[in-house]
Design a protein around this motif. Structure first.
Motif, mmCIF file in Angstrom:
data_model
loop_
_atom_site.group_PDB
_atom_site.id
_atom_site.type_symbol
_atom_site.label_atom_id
_atom_site.label_comp_id
_atom_site.label_asym_id
_atom_site.label_seq_id
_atom_site.Cartn_x
_atom_site.Cartn_y
_atom_site.Cartn_z
ATOM 1 N N ASP A 133 0.856 -1.183 0.000
ATOM 2 C CA ASP A 133 0.000 0.000 0.000
ATOM 3 C C ASP A 133 0.895 1.236 0.000
ATOM 4 O O ASP A 133 1.476 1.576 1.028
ATOM 5 N N PRO A 134 1.030 1.923 -1.126
ATOM 6 C CA PRO A 134 1.968 3.044 -1.196
ATOM 7 C C PRO A 134 1.634 4.191 -0.249
ATOM 8 O O PRO A 134 2.541 4.865 0.249
ATOM 9 N N VAL A 135 0.359 4.412 0.003
ATOM 10 C CA VAL A 135 -0.019 5.495 0.931
ATOM 11 C C VAL A 135 0.443 5.156 2.341
ATOM 12 O O VAL A 135 1.040 5.984 3.041
ATOM 13 N N ALA A 136 0.187 3.916 2.775
ATOM 14 C CA ALA A 136 0.622 3.491 4.108
ATOM 15 C C ALA A 136 2.139 3.526 4.226
ATOM 16 O O ALA A 136 2.683 3.925 5.266
ATOM 17 N N HIS A 137 2.830 3.133 3.164
ATOM 18 C CA HIS A 137 4.289 3.160 3.186
ATOM 19 C C HIS A 137 4.810 4.584 3.352
ATOM 20 O O HIS A 137 5.708 4.835 4.173
ATOM 21 N N ARG A 138 4.263 5.507 2.591
ATOM 22 C CA ARG A 138 4.728 6.889 2.680
ATOM 23 C C ARG A 138 4.430 7.499 4.040
ATOM 24 O O ARG A 138 5.237 8.249 4.596
ATOM 25 N N GLU A 139 3.263 7.181 4.603
ATOM 26 C CA GLU A 139 2.911 7.705 5.925
ATOM 27 C C GLU A 139 3.866 7.177 6.987
ATOM 28 O O GLU A 139 4.300 7.918 7.872
ATOM 29 N N ASP A 155 8.528 4.351 -5.381
ATOM 30 C CA ASP A 155 7.565 5.325 -4.875
ATOM 31 C C ASP A 155 8.092 6.040 -3.633
ATOM 32 O O ASP A 155 7.964 7.266 -3.504
ATOM 33 N N ALA A 180 9.252 10.028 -3.223
ATOM 34 C CA ALA A 180 8.626 10.864 -2.196
ATOM 35 C C ALA A 180 9.647 11.399 -1.198
ATOM 36 O O ALA A 180 9.273 12.049 -0.215
#
Length: 302
Positions: free
Chosen positions: A199-205, A235, A239
């Motif tokens: 999950d790229p969003v979870a990873h970035r968070e 990703d 970021a």
């Protein structure tokens, strides 16, 4: 000065070389009967194969009560030329009988600190990190108890805390507990198994918090997410989180070792790293394998 605590003593971070940031030289759990990593001969052969591929360090995330064989680790390190880092801490409660956990009730932090500063049992081998574990999207009472003890041991010693995320889930709850409630600096927390939940969003968070993210498990046939890992790393790098990424093999069964017919530790360097380099470039791969772990596991020990 910062140092990485290996089974042969403290070394400068720059001495680690290429690092498998999450693996197991030895591991034995009642949850995995018949799949134990107990053979010293096989461990020696596996570490030698890893070294021949350019490997310099293996960080063993095997915690208290799961067959660490700490006394065997120094000789293996000397014989193979691979730095080894041992762990204290606790896995999920499903890996333990109550009679193993009972002696830790009320004194887990004390035991963790002793293993980090004095030695594991009578081996004299000091651990260099604390391993704990969450559940699938939740933190049960056992996980909260273990993490509270880990945080106390961190504050006493400075040791990093490595976290098994079940199927890659639960990072927000872990960070809320460890870094929020318990006051562990995010850069002292390593979240494992992010590859299992791409999950790229979870990873970035998670990366934005300042913790480290470990993509670890190419030896695991039942978690076959390798094909998504290069994109996930790309990703994160795009970021601005390329300095937060770690790679590991997480070999937990004898059949997964390269010397027993599996991919094992050498696969990380022989196949995974070159494939990752095609996506993100050699420079970032070197940061992930060399620069980042040197920083993640280096501690100003107290």
């Amino acid at each position: 000065m910062s140092a990485v605590r290996t089974v042969l003593g403290d070394v400068a971070p720059g001495e680690l070389g290429v690092c498998d940031a999450h693996d197991h030289v030895f591991f034995a759990s009642p949850r995995l009967p018949g799949e134990e990593l107990r053979s010293v001969t096989a461990a020696r052969a596996e570490l030698t194969a890893f070294r021949e591929r350019g490997g310099g360090t293996v960080v063993q995330w095997t915690p208290y009560g799961l067959g660490r064989r700490a006394a065997d680790l120094p000789a293996l390190s000397r014989e193979t030329g691979v730095h080894l880092v041992a762990a204290t801490g606790l896995h999920q409660d499903v890996h333990y009988a109550e009679d193993v956990l009972a002696p830790l009730r009320g004194r887990a932090a004390e035991v963790f600190v002793a293993e980090l500063t004095e030695g594991i049992g009578t081996s004299g081998v000091r651990a260099g990190l604390i391993k704990v574990a969450g559940g699938f999207h939740v933190l049960d009472a056992h996980a909260r108890w273990a993490m509270a003890a880990a945080a106390e041991a961190h504050h006493a010693t400075g040791a990093p805390i490595a976290v098994h995320l079940e199927l890659g889930t639960g990072a927000p709850d872990v960070l809320e507990l460890l870094c929020g409630e318990l006051g562990v600096p995010p850069h002292r927390v390593l979240l494992g198994h992010l590859n299992r939940s791409p999950d790229p969003v979870a990873h970035r968070e998670a990366a934005a918090s300042g913790c480290y993210l470990a993509f670890d498990g190419p030896s695991r046939a039942h978690h076959a997410t390798d094909w998504r890992m290069p994109r996930a790393v790309q990703d994160l790098a795009e970021a601005g989180h390329g300095d937060r990424i770690l790679l590991g093999g997480d070999t937990t069964t004898a059949a997964a070792r390269s010397v027993d017919g599996g991919p094992g530790m050498p696969h990380l360097l022989h196949r995974v790293a070159p494939r990752l380099a095609l996506a993100v470039g050699e420079e970032l791969v070197r940061r992930v394998l060399v620069t980042n772990p040197a920083r993640a596991f280096a501690v100003e020990w107290r």
